[in-house]
Design an enzyme around this catalytic site. Structure first.
Site, PDB file in Angstrom:
ATOM      1  N   GLU A   1      56.068  -6.729  71.566  1.00 35.73           N
ATOM      2  CA  GLU A   1      56.760  -5.526  71.063  1.00 35.73           C
ATOM      3  C   GLU A   1      58.055  -5.890  70.334  1.00 35.73           C
ATOM      4  OE1 GLU A   1      55.300  -2.760  70.827  1.00 35.73           O
ATOM      5  OE2 GLU A   1      53.624  -3.189  72.165  1.00 35.73           O
TER       6      GLU A   1
ATOM      7  N   HIS B   1      57.178  -6.696  66.890  1.00 40.04           N
ATOM      8  CA  HIS B   1      57.096  -5.503  66.024  1.00 40.04           C
ATOM      9  C   HIS B   1      58.488  -5.048  65.587  1.00 40.04           C
ATOM     10  CE1 HIS B   1      52.854  -4.728  66.330  1.00 40.04           C
ATOM     11  NE2 HIS B   1      52.858  -4.420  67.616  1.00 40.04           N
TER      12      HIS B   1
ATOM     13  N   VAL C   1      51.606 -11.611  56.201  1.00 38.26           N
ATOM     14  CA  VAL C   1      52.004 -12.989  56.530  1.00 38.26           C
ATOM     15  C   VAL C   1      50.896 -13.918  56.042  1.00 38.26           C
ATOM     16  CG1 VAL C   1      52.453 -14.612  58.421  1.00 38.26           C
ATOM     17  CG2 VAL C   1      53.392 -12.302  58.537  1.00 38.26           C
TER      18      VAL C   1
ATOM     19  N   THR D   1      48.880 -16.586  58.746  1.00 42.72           N
ATOM     20  CA  THR D   1      47.987 -16.109  59.807  1.00 42.72           C
ATOM     21  C   THR D   1      46.666 -15.781  59.123  1.00 42.72           C
ATOM     22  OG1 THR D   1      48.848 -13.883  59.460  1.00 42.72           O
ATOM     23  CG2 THR D   1      49.810 -15.138  61.257  1.00 42.72           C
TER      24      THR D   1
HETATM   25 ZN    ZN Z   1      51.335  -4.204  68.956  1.00 42.58          ZN
HETATM   26 CA    CA Z   2      47.753 -12.986  57.396  1.00 39.80          CA
END
Ligand code: ZN
Ligand code: CA
Length: 420
Positions: A230, A233, A251, A254
């Site tokens: 969290e 986030h 991103v 990833t």
């Molecule tokens: Zn989440």
């Molecule tokens: Ca990504």
């Protein structure tokens, strides 16, 4: 028709029943964006500015991220409790801070479990967290605010963020990361605001039983990773699958992912019809996936970059770099933060009672004397004695309302109970 029904039954019985991490951040944030056009504008402007940010090449990225100075974020924990168990100890809070600092500094004990294909992506995010030493008025604080509430459980509707609705008001979110720990409804583990939220709502909400390393909580969420996720986030990280089928998390490093993972996947986790072209499959051990706490281990350099972008000049979290929250209190003579509810309190269970009552006490220190007195509503003493293990027999009392008094140091603590 028979065949159809048969097929239906077979299909229903093979639906996965594994529990899934329930983070309400995306749902919550979409509601906020839909109800506040100005917020949508602010957030989109920030996202576009990030896209215009000169992209560092992959080769430079390693060097670039390594040079980033460590950012220290002052934190205030608002503990909202209805039962004594929900009033978690300072040690429990410390255990969560410890996990945050390990996870964001790549000092977590479990990096050895990252599959070889992803080890080079695991990064020290150079972000650390510290409980505030000074409150918004400049007075000394432990950075932990405890508040008793009549509310039994909470939803993702921000009521915990306002004293007027039984919660506790945020400390100035320009200078503090506000974390509310409360009894969120069982289907929710937590939710966060992305940067740009209205200041009085800005922060993170975590369900009490998944905050810190909990001895009594044996679920898949007992290693403090809900808070790591969290806070991710809150620092503008999205879910790896972008909250839609093969969505984008903004991103680069990833891998794209069809949807969330849950439980503890084994490597490689390859989803059928996936958008992920890599033989190494999903990065299911990334803190921004939905795997169990024990199976989350890393952030990437791209995620680190996205978080650090928030602290550049005029970016939404830059103000935290100028916070006085970790300085010495400048208002030393003033009384402590009045909302800090550390006064000793006595609770009775069950209440109403029949044969026995158990007394519970919210302080770390044990009661100084184990002597009790029971009074009726006219103030007449009816029973007294010594209690052992906090259990007192009330068998001899007739039905009615009573008060029990115990001594704690110089104080007398009283609680009311009803005998059936
Ligand atoms: Zn989440
Ligand atoms: Ca990504």
């Amino acid at each position: 028709m028979k065949l159809f029904l048969f097929t239906l039954i077979i299909c229903c019985s093979c639906l996965p029943v594994t529990a899934q991490r329930n983070c309400a951040t995306n749902e919550y944030w979409q509601t906020q964006l839909n109800s506040d056009p100005a917020l949508r504008l602010r957030y989109n402007q920030m996202e576009n500015a990030a896209k215009l940010h000169p992209l560092i090449s992959k080769k430079e990225q390693g060097a670039g991220v390594a040079e980033m100075p460590v950012i220290t974020i002052p934190v205030v924990i608002h503990i909202l409790y209805n039962t004594p168990e929900q009033n978690i100890s300072d040690a429990q809070v410390q255990s969560q801070l410890h996990i945050l600092n390990k996870d964001f500094r790549k000092r977590n004990d479990d990096t050895a479990f990252i599959p070889l294909a992803f080890t080079s992506f695991a990064t020290d995010c150079a972000i650390q967290f510290e409980l505030a030493k000074t409150d918004p008025e400049g007075r000394a604080t432990t950075g932990i605010v405890r508040k008793r509430t009549d509310r039994l459980s909470w939803q993702q509707d921000d009521k915990m963020k306002f004293s007027a609705s039984g919660g506790n008001d945020a400390w100035d979110s320009r200078y503090y990361l506000n974390i509310w720990v409360c009894n969120l409804t069982k289907s929710l583990l937590g939710y966060a605001t992305f940067p740009g939220a209205s200041p009085e709502k800005d922060g993170v909400v975590i369900r009490t039983d998944v905050f810190g390393i909990s001895g009594s909580n044996n679920t898949a969420y007992n290693k403090g990773r809900t808070t790591t996720h969290e806070v991710g986030h809150w620092l503008n990280l999205k879910h790896l699958w972008g909250d839609t089928d093969c969505g984008d998390d903004s991103v680069d490093d990833t891998p794209p992912q069809k949807t969330y993972n849950s439980g503890c996947p084994s490597f490689p986790q390859i989803t059928a019809n996936s958008c992920n072209p890599l033989s190494s499959g999903d990065m299911f051990m990334n803190f921004m996936d939905f795997s169990d706490d024990a199976c989350l281990h890393m952030f990437t350099p791209g995620q680190k970059q996205r978080m650090h972008d928030l602290f550049t000049v005029s970016a939404p979290r830059e103000s935290l770099l100028h916070s006085a929250a970790l300085n010495k209190p400048r208002n030393a003579g003033a009384s402590p933060e009045p909302q800090t509810d550390t006064s000793p309190r006595l609770s009775i269970f069950p209440n109403p009672a029949t044969d026995i009552i158990a007394i519970e006490f919210n302080s770390q220190k044990p009661l100084t004397r184990n002597v009790y007195v029971i009074y009726n509503i006219t103030g007449r003493s009816l029973a007294e004695g010594q209690y052992t293990g906090g259990i007192i027999s009330v068998k001899g009392l007739t039905a009615g309302t009573y008060f029990i008094k115990v001594r704690h140091g110089e104080q007398t603590l009283t609680a009311k109970f009803i005998k059936h």
